[in-house]
Structure formats: structure tokens, C-alpha cells
Design an enzyme around this catalytic site. Sequence first.
Site, PDB file in Angstrom:
ATOM      1  N   GLY A 219       0.807  -1.224   0.000  1.00 44.74           N
ATOM      2  CA  GLY A 219       0.000   0.000   0.000  1.00 44.74           C
ATOM      3  C   GLY A 219       0.835   1.267   0.000  1.00 44.74           C
ATOM      4  O   GLY A 219       0.372   2.326   0.409  1.00 44.74           O
TER       5      GLY A 219
ATOM      6  N   LEU B 187      13.190   5.381 -10.068  1.00 43.85           N
ATOM      7  CA  LEU B 187      13.022   5.588 -11.513  1.00 43.85           C
ATOM      8  C   LEU B 187      12.118   6.799 -11.739  1.00 43.85           C
ATOM      9  O   LEU B 187      11.076   6.929 -11.104  1.00 43.85           O
ATOM     10  CB  LEU B 187      12.445   4.329 -12.170  1.00 43.85           C
ATOM     11  CG  LEU B 187      13.260   3.036 -11.969  1.00 43.85           C
ATOM     12  CD1 LEU B 187      12.633   1.882 -12.738  1.00 43.85           C
ATOM     13  CD2 LEU B 187      14.716   3.219 -12.409  1.00 43.85           C
TER      14      LEU B 187
ATOM     15  N   HIS C 270       4.039   1.210 -14.497  1.00 39.12           N
ATOM     16  CA  HIS C 270       3.836   0.022 -13.671  1.00 39.12           C
ATOM     17  C   HIS C 270       3.109  -0.994 -14.543  1.00 39.12           C
ATOM     18  O   HIS C 270       1.964  -0.770 -14.932  1.00 39.12           O
ATOM     19  CB  HIS C 270       3.004   0.384 -12.438  1.00 39.12           C
ATOM     20  CG  HIS C 270       2.601  -0.815 -11.609  1.00 39.12           C
ATOM     21  ND1 HIS C 270       2.988  -0.984 -10.302  1.00 39.12           N
ATOM     22  CD2 HIS C 270       1.844  -1.899 -11.911  1.00 39.12           C
ATOM     23  CE1 HIS C 270       2.489  -2.124  -9.851  1.00 39.12           C
ATOM     24  NE2 HIS C 270       1.781  -2.697 -10.802  1.00 39.12           N
TER      25      HIS C 270
ATOM     26  N   HIS D 238       1.342   6.084  -4.719  1.00 34.92           N
ATOM     27  CA  HIS D 238       1.623   4.662  -4.958  1.00 34.92           C
ATOM     28  C   HIS D 238       0.380   3.782  -4.893  1.00 34.92           C
ATOM     29  O   HIS D 238       0.478   2.564  -4.789  1.00 34.92           O
ATOM     30  CB  HIS D 238       2.678   4.124  -3.973  1.00 34.92           C
ATOM     31  CG  HIS D 238       3.890   4.992  -3.862  1.00 34.92           C
ATOM     32  ND1 HIS D 238       4.674   5.310  -4.937  1.00 34.92           N
ATOM     33  CD2 HIS D 238       4.442   5.624  -2.807  1.00 34.92           C
ATOM     34  CE1 HIS D 238       5.658   6.096  -4.547  1.00 34.92           C
ATOM     35  NE2 HIS D 238       5.543   6.321  -3.265  1.00 34.92           N
TER      36      HIS D 238
ATOM     37  N   LYS E 265      -3.080   2.526  -6.854  1.00 34.97           N
ATOM     38  CA  LYS E 265      -3.636   2.508  -8.207  1.00 34.97           C
ATOM     39  C   LYS E 265      -5.050   3.090  -8.242  1.00 34.97           C
ATOM     40  O   LYS E 265      -5.853   2.811  -7.344  1.00 34.97           O
ATOM     41  CB  LYS E 265      -3.680   1.060  -8.710  1.00 34.97           C
ATOM     42  CG  LYS E 265      -2.313   0.406  -8.739  1.00 34.97           C
ATOM     43  CD  LYS E 265      -2.412  -1.113  -8.799  1.00 34.97           C
ATOM     44  CE  LYS E 265      -1.034  -1.732  -8.653  1.00 34.97           C
ATOM     45  NZ  LYS E 265      -1.098  -3.188  -8.411  1.00 34.97           N
TER      46      LYS E 265
ATOM     47  N   GLU F  49       7.823  -6.530  -7.137  1.00 40.78           N
ATOM     48  CA  GLU F  49       7.259  -7.416  -6.115  1.00 40.78           C
ATOM     49  C   GLU F  49       6.273  -8.382  -6.744  1.00 40.78           C
ATOM     50  O   GLU F  49       5.892  -8.231  -7.902  1.00 40.78           O
ATOM     51  CB  GLU F  49       6.568  -6.613  -4.998  1.00 40.78           C
ATOM     52  CG  GLU F  49       5.303  -5.907  -5.438  1.00 40.78           C
ATOM     53  CD  GLU F  49       4.412  -5.506  -4.273  1.00 40.78           C
ATOM     54  OE1 GLU F  49       4.619  -5.974  -3.137  1.00 40.78           O
ATOM     55  OE2 GLU F  49       3.474  -4.720  -4.491  1.00 40.78           O
TER      56      GLU F  49
ATOM     57  N   ASN G  77       2.462 -10.220  -5.835  1.00 35.93           N
ATOM     58  CA  ASN G  77       1.298 -10.353  -4.948  1.00 35.93           C
ATOM     59  C   ASN G  77       0.712 -11.742  -5.106  1.00 35.93           C
ATOM     60  O   ASN G  77       0.352 -12.153  -6.213  1.00 35.93           O
ATOM     61  CB  ASN G  77       0.257  -9.282  -5.268  1.00 35.93           C
ATOM     62  CG  ASN G  77       0.750  -7.904  -4.890  1.00 35.93           C
ATOM     63  OD1 ASN G  77       1.359  -7.721  -3.834  1.00 35.93           O
ATOM     64  ND2 ASN G  77       0.536  -6.932  -5.749  1.00 35.93           N
TER      65      ASN G  77
ATOM     66  N   ARG H  33      -2.094 -13.313  -4.485  1.00 35.08           N
ATOM     67  CA  ARG H  33      -3.548 -13.305  -4.224  1.00 35.08           C
ATOM     68  C   ARG H  33      -4.259 -12.784  -5.460  1.00 35.08           C
ATOM     69  O   ARG H  33      -3.622 -12.331  -6.404  1.00 35.08           O
ATOM     70  CB  ARG H  33      -3.842 -12.375  -3.046  1.00 35.08           C
ATOM     71  CG  ARG H  33      -3.248 -10.989  -3.294  1.00 35.08           C
ATOM     72  CD  ARG H  33      -3.663  -9.957  -2.297  1.00 35.08           C
ATOM     73  NE  ARG H  33      -2.807  -8.801  -2.318  1.00 35.08           N
ATOM     74  CZ  ARG H  33      -2.885  -7.781  -3.158  1.00 35.08           C
ATOM     75  NH1 ARG H  33      -3.822  -7.767  -4.098  1.00 35.08           N
ATOM     76  NH2 ARG H  33      -2.047  -6.767  -3.092  1.00 35.08           N
TER      77      ARG H  33
ATOM     78  N   VAL I  77      -7.343  -6.427  -6.924  1.00 33.91           N
ATOM     79  CA  VAL I  77      -8.504  -5.566  -7.184  1.00 33.91           C
ATOM     80  C   VAL I  77      -8.768  -5.477  -8.691  1.00 33.91           C
ATOM     81  O   VAL I  77      -9.903  -5.573  -9.149  1.00 33.91           O
ATOM     82  CB  VAL I  77      -8.251  -4.148  -6.613  1.00 33.91           C
ATOM     83  CG1 VAL I  77      -9.409  -3.222  -6.949  1.00 33.91           C
ATOM     84  CG2 VAL I  77      -8.005  -4.193  -5.113  1.00 33.91           C
TER      85      VAL I  77
HETATM   86  P1  ADP Z   1       3.666  -1.608  -2.317  1.00 36.07           P
HETATM   87  O1  ADP Z   1       3.850  -3.052  -1.992  1.00 36.07           O
HETATM   88  O2  ADP Z   1       3.707  -0.711  -1.128  1.00 36.07           O
HETATM   89  O3  ADP Z   1       2.496  -1.362  -3.216  1.00 36.07           O
HETATM   90  P2  ADP Z   1       5.513  -1.581  -4.602  1.00 36.07           P
HETATM   91  O4  ADP Z   1       6.900  -2.070  -4.521  1.00 36.07           O
HETATM   92  O5  ADP Z   1       4.520  -2.460  -5.297  1.00 36.07           O
HETATM   93  O6  ADP Z   1       4.995  -1.203  -3.138  1.00 36.07           O
HETATM   94  O7  ADP Z   1       5.495  -0.161  -5.299  1.00 36.07           O
HETATM   95  C1  ADP Z   1       4.309   0.599  -5.382  1.00 36.07           C
HETATM   96  C2  ADP Z   1       4.487   1.728  -6.363  1.00 36.07           C
HETATM   97  O8  ADP Z   1       5.574   2.590  -5.941  1.00 36.07           O
HETATM   98  C3  ADP Z   1       4.892   1.289  -7.765  1.00 36.07           C
HETATM   99  O9  ADP Z   1       3.780   0.916  -8.542  1.00 36.07           O
HETATM  100  C4  ADP Z   1       5.558   2.542  -8.279  1.00 36.07           C
HETATM  101  O10 ADP Z   1       4.593   3.506  -8.653  1.00 36.07           O
HETATM  102  C5  ADP Z   1       6.281   3.070  -7.059  1.00 36.07           C
HETATM  103  N1  ADP Z   1       7.679   2.553  -7.030  1.00 36.07           N
HETATM  104  C6  ADP Z   1       8.108   1.381  -6.496  1.00 36.07           C
HETATM  105  N2  ADP Z   1       9.429   1.209  -6.684  1.00 36.07           N
HETATM  106  C7  ADP Z   1       9.870   2.306  -7.355  1.00 36.07           C
HETATM  107  C8  ADP Z   1      11.155   2.738  -7.865  1.00 36.07           C
HETATM  108  N3  ADP Z   1      12.246   2.018  -7.681  1.00 36.07           N
HETATM  109  N4  ADP Z   1      11.198   3.937  -8.511  1.00 36.07           N
HETATM  110  C9  ADP Z   1      10.092   4.704  -8.686  1.00 36.07           C
HETATM  111  N5  ADP Z   1       8.872   4.352  -8.237  1.00 36.07           N
HETATM  112  C10 ADP Z   1       8.747   3.170  -7.583  1.00 36.07           C
END
Ligand code: ADP
Length: 450
Positions: free
Chosen positions: A164, A203, A208, A235, A237, A287, A289, A291, A294
Site C-alpha cells: 500500500g 526511476l 507500472h 503509490h 492505483k 514485487e 502479490n 492473491r 482488485v
Molecule cells: P507496495 O507493496 O507498497 O504497493 P511496490 O513495490 O509495489 O509497493 O510499489 C508501489 C508503487 O511505488 C509502484 O507501482 C511505483 O509507482 C512506485 N515505485 C516502487 N518502486 C519504485 C522505484 N524504484 N522507482 C520509482 N517508483 C517506484
Amino acid sequence: MFDKILIANRGEIALRVLRACKELGIATVAVHSTADDDAMHVRLADESVCIGPPPAKDSYLNIPALLAACEITGADAVHPGYGFLSENARFAEILAEHNVHFIGPKPEHIRLMGDKIEAKRTAKRLGLAVVPGSEAAVASEEEASRLAADFGFPLLIKAAAGGGGRGMKVARSQPELASALATARAEAKAAFGYDALYLEKYLEAPRHIEIQVLGDGNGRAIHLGERDCSLQRRHQKLLEEGPSPALNAGERDDIGEKVADAMRSLHYLGAGTVEFLHQDGQFYFIEMNTRIQVEHPVTEMITDIDLVLEQIRVAAGAELLLEQKDVRFHGHAIECRINAENPVSFRPSPGRILHYHTPGGLGIRVDSAAYQGYEIPPYYDSLVGKLIVHGKTRTECLMRLKRALDEFVIDGIDTTLPLFRALVREQDIVDGDYHIHWLQDFLARAVLEE
Ligand code: ADP
């Protein structure tokens, strides 16, 4: 096959699971807190059990109460939906100890992917590129400074237990590093009770892109294409689409096959999503997920495959009947997450829905547990419903989405509908030309009309 499934969730996802069970002829048990006495999933299930007071920790996260509900009703399987206990490996194990099936992956895979440092290590081992960053937890500021010298700023500090978007902080320069580390650590500790942190290169303009997978636990696994979830706020969606406007068919098959291969070697069981950032033609794993997500309906609309039904089938020990060649993509789908929030301040807006009218017509799907007169309780997430639209092409999909958003009426509470109405009229969205930071800039300049 299972005889009776207990759905350990609420809201639209409880309803979604219930629908799959009904179609399979499986009896259903709804569980609910006292705040959800009037909820739609309770009304539509064959049986229901009250499992506690409103706070989630006393009800939807209350494992002894859920076990008791299985015992009383004789449910032989539990579907956890998303959120709540869906990624709790211990819950899956406890159910197994009580001879109840968990409809989800093997506990060891939930655990593996639940630790994002371990998940990245595993992805690398399985041949997937990862975002450059630390290979282990970062213990001190000195260590972080050393790593920063290697990777360069900006850096993203992330929580190993993350989810999240919590416990995530950007550091743009050396002086920002110490405070970003301290804030991320405090946030991680408060949110997850576990404060291990790691660093990643931040980045600046990626998309994503995530790959949906299905496995049967015996080495058979397929991918169901990608979803582009780059439209995010903090972060989180807000809108998802598939296929991604940024990929061509060759790139899609290539990344899909790599991911499916990785799942085959893991002997992954159930539905899962492997998430990447995509920039300059490169995919970087962030990462997985373990499961249903949504945004799974986007994939269902372009493949005609019922993901929840497949989850139930493979959890019951059935072989994956689908082969990769059976997965055919057709058309385009977009999902809007309609939240009970002010569309400008994003403040939650719980309360009673006075008028409720959903759009209809060809290519329109609304997944929601809301109804006229329903009172949205203040205790849980603010998702009111998902509008999912399909079209033969992206252009047709956007045309339908526009008119569907205009038809949708939810009165009595604030919702994010006006935001989506504005978004679909933006040239960058029409062109599919956006990245994960686009929405934040848009929100800074947007003036929304009611
Ligand atoms: P969470 O498990 O909290 O959702 P994520 O690792 O899936 O965390 O990252 C969530 C969002 O954060 C990504 O979809 C992206 O928008 C942003 N994000 C994650 N890692 C990076 C990165 N290295 N550089 C830029 N944005 C990132």
C-alpha cells in the site's frame, strides 16, 4: 471440488467470490462484523456468521473467530479475497491444521514474496531483472550512504514488509537520506511491526506493468498478459488497463513467457501477479502479490477467463486445464476504482448512498456491493465499486468509458467519479502517454467539475 466455501472478506470482492461459487454450485458462507449486518455479501450468501465488532482486527482479521465460523458451518475451504488475511502464511497453515483448504498459494510462497527483499532475490535467481538496489536489509545510515555512492541519487527507501505504498520514501540527495531513512523506518514499524528497509534506484518516469499468472502447484503455469497500472496517487492505483499502450505483442509474449517460466520452476499454486516497472524498454521486477487483485477484471475482460473460478479449481487440487495457447487476448479493457472520497482532497466520505444508478450496455461491468440506501461504514477501505469497460479497440473502450462514467450516479456521498470524468478527457490519457508520476502532476493542476 469443495462443498462449502467461507469467504473471509467483505465488499465487492466478497460478492465476486460468491458469484463464482454460485456458478460452480458450491454453497457459500459470508462472515461479517457488526458494522456489516446489512451488507450485500451477507444478504446473498447461503449462510452468514457474525465474527466480531467493527474494527478489522476484531473481525475480518480475527483468526479464532474465522476458525469457529468454519467449524459451525462445516465449510471445507476459505477464500480470503484481497487485503485482510489474503497474504498471511500463518493463516493458511492454521486452516490446513484444521483440515480447511486455503484458496491461495502454498504458505512458503506467500512467506517468500511477503518479504520483498527475499522476493527480489528469488526473482533474480529465476532470471527476472530487478530494480538496481541493495541486496539485503540496510542496517545503518553509513551503509545507506555507501550504497548511495554506488547507485546515485535519487534513491527510494522501501520496507521489506511493504504494501500500500507505506514505508516508502524518496531521498534526492545525501542530506535527505538520514531523515528519509528514519521516517521510512518509523512508518514501517507502525504499519507492519517489522522495520527492515532496503534501497532502490528511484526511476523517474517508469510505467507500472504487471503480469497475471495462474499455476496448479505441480509445475504447470501460464500467464494471462499484462495490466498497466501506472495511474497512481501516492503509490495507490486508481485506473488500470490492459493491454498496456506501451507494449507490442512481441514484448508482451516475451515478458509473459519469462514470468510463466519462473512460476513453473517455483511450482506456484493459484493466481498471482508479478509486478514490474518498465522504462526505456526494460522490465524491472518490484514485487509479487500472491492473491487475487482488485484489478483482476481487466484481465478477465480481455481473456474471458474467470480468475476466481480457476483459483477455486486449482486450490481443490485440479490440474490447470488451460494451456498458454488457450489464452487469447481480444480487445481492450479499462477499470476505474470508484472510491468514497472527495475527488479533490481525497478525504474519505463514508455515509448513506441516497441515489444509486449503475451504467449498462455492451461492454460494461460494475463490480460493487453498494445499493441505494446502503450506508458505507467508516471502518474499512473506501472502494465503492469498480467500473470495468471493454471495447474492441482502446478507442472504443474509451468512448464507452466516457459515456458509462456520465451515466453513473452515486448521490449522498463524495466519490472519485468526477476525477475519472476529467481524466478520460485528457489528451495524454487518450494517447496512452503517461507514467507512474503523471497523475500527481495532473492533480496539482486539475480543476474538477461536479
Ligand atoms: P507496495 O507493496 O507498497 O504497493 P511496490 O513495490 O509495489 O509497493 O510499489 C508501489 C508503487 O511505488 C509502484 O507501482 C511505483 O509507482 C512506485 N515505485 C516502487 N518502486 C519504485 C522505484 N524504484 N522507482 C520509482 N517508483 C517506484
